[in-house]
Design an enzyme around this catalytic site. Structure first.
Site, PDB file in Angstrom:
ATOM      1  NE  ARG A 158       8.928  -1.963   9.759  1.00  0.00           N
ATOM      2  CZ  ARG A 158       7.739  -1.491   9.468  1.00  0.00           C
ATOM      3  NH1 ARG A 158       7.516  -0.195   9.501  1.00  0.00           N
ATOM      4  NH2 ARG A 158       6.753  -2.291   9.122  1.00  0.00           N
TER       5      ARG A 158
ATOM      6  CE  LYS B  82      -2.240  -1.000   3.824  1.00  0.00           C
ATOM      7  NZ  LYS B  82      -1.766  -2.361   4.114  1.00  0.00           N
TER       8      LYS B  82
ATOM      9  NE  ARG C 104       2.359  -5.203  10.867  1.00  0.00           N
ATOM     10  CZ  ARG C 104       3.347  -5.063   9.986  1.00  0.00           C
ATOM     11  NH1 ARG C 104       4.471  -5.737  10.153  1.00  0.00           N
ATOM     12  NH2 ARG C 104       3.211  -4.265   8.956  1.00  0.00           N
TER      13      ARG C 104
ATOM     14  NE  ARG D  97      -5.800  -0.177  12.720  1.00  0.00           N
ATOM     15  CZ  ARG D  97      -6.352  -1.095  13.505  1.00  0.00           C
ATOM     16  NH1 ARG D  97      -6.380  -2.344  13.128  1.00  0.00           N
ATOM     17  NH2 ARG D  97      -6.872  -0.760  14.670  1.00  0.00           N
TER      18      ARG D  97
ATOM     19  NE  ARG E  92       8.571  -4.496   5.502  1.00  0.00           N
ATOM     20  CZ  ARG E  92       7.265  -4.217   5.403  1.00  0.00           C
ATOM     21  NH1 ARG E  92       6.754  -3.871   4.244  1.00  0.00           N
ATOM     22  NH2 ARG E  92       6.491  -4.308   6.461  1.00  0.00           N
TER      23      ARG E  92
END
Ligand SMILES: [Zn+2]
Length: 221
Positions: free
Chosen positions: A163, A18, A174, A94, A131
């Site tokens: 992260r 996104k 998530r 959200r 990532r």
């Protein structure tokens, strides 16, 4: 071709791309890219009362509750011209509560399109688990797409790390949160005839071209 003033919401699982597409679309259409993270940081930086509340949640790593998110977005829209000029929302709404509230905020500037970037969960897991992000400038890398020199950012020389948000446990949480709270938005916007969907597992450029094609057709451009 004329996409000026487009009012767009991007939906998709965490890691669907996104943010990447929002940045490209923002440049293409010349409208503001509003990510919840950016809007939060701006409120914190301005030291508004709402910003101070947001700060407490960011400090503890907790999700900012619906009513505060709504207030931040509301204040952002009230302050500037994105209602008239157009915008791309990324990370908001959200939840259904946020979506209903957004409708109130937008009032007579309704959304043009809600775009779902659809990516299989397996692909998401691969993307996020691999990532790596520059701690300094936020540039994004991947185990399969490393910086030139070790884990030093090509852009700014900063350290490139995983992260906390991208750890396997955090990804699981998530994705579960997405299924529970955000997936219902697909039905919500589908029933309003606003929802379009693209296959987000294609390369970034191809996804972008498909999105622009869909938006321009929808807007009769
Ligand atoms: Zn960097």
């Amino acid at each position: 071709m004329n996409g000026s003033g487009v009012r767009l919401v991007l939906l998709g699982k965490p890691g669907a791309g996104k943010g990447t597409q929002a940045a490209l679309l923002s440049a293409h259409y010349g409208v503001e890219h509003l990510s919840t993270g950016d809007v939060f940081r701006a409120a914190v930086a301005q030291g508004t009362p709402t910003g101070l509340e947001v700060q407490q949640y960011l400090d503890t790593g907790e999700l900012v509750p619906d009513d505060i998110v709504i207030r931040v977005v509301d204040e952002h829209f009230a302050a500037g011209g994105p209602l008239e000029d157009g915008f791309i929302l990324d990370g908001f709404p959200r939840t259904l509560v946020q979506a209903e509230e957004l409708e109130q905020v937008l009032a007579d500037h309704p959304l043009d399109v809600v775009l779902n970037i659809d990516v299989p969960t397996e692909t998401i897991l691969h993307r996020i688990a691999g990532r790596r992000v520059c701690v300094n400038c936020g540039a994004s890398y991947h185990l399969t797409q490393r910086p030139t020199i070790n884990w030093t950012c090509d852009v700014c020389g900063g350290e490139v790390v995983q992260r906390d948000d991208d750890s396997p446990d955090a990804i699981g949480r998530r994705l579960a949160l997405y299924e529970e709270q955000t997936r219902p938005l697909l039905d919500y916007y589908g029933q309003q005839g606003l929802l379009l969907s693209v296959d987000g597992s294609a390369p970034t450029d191809a996804v972008f071209d498909e999105i622009v094609g869909l938006i321009d057709r929808r807007r009769g451009a």
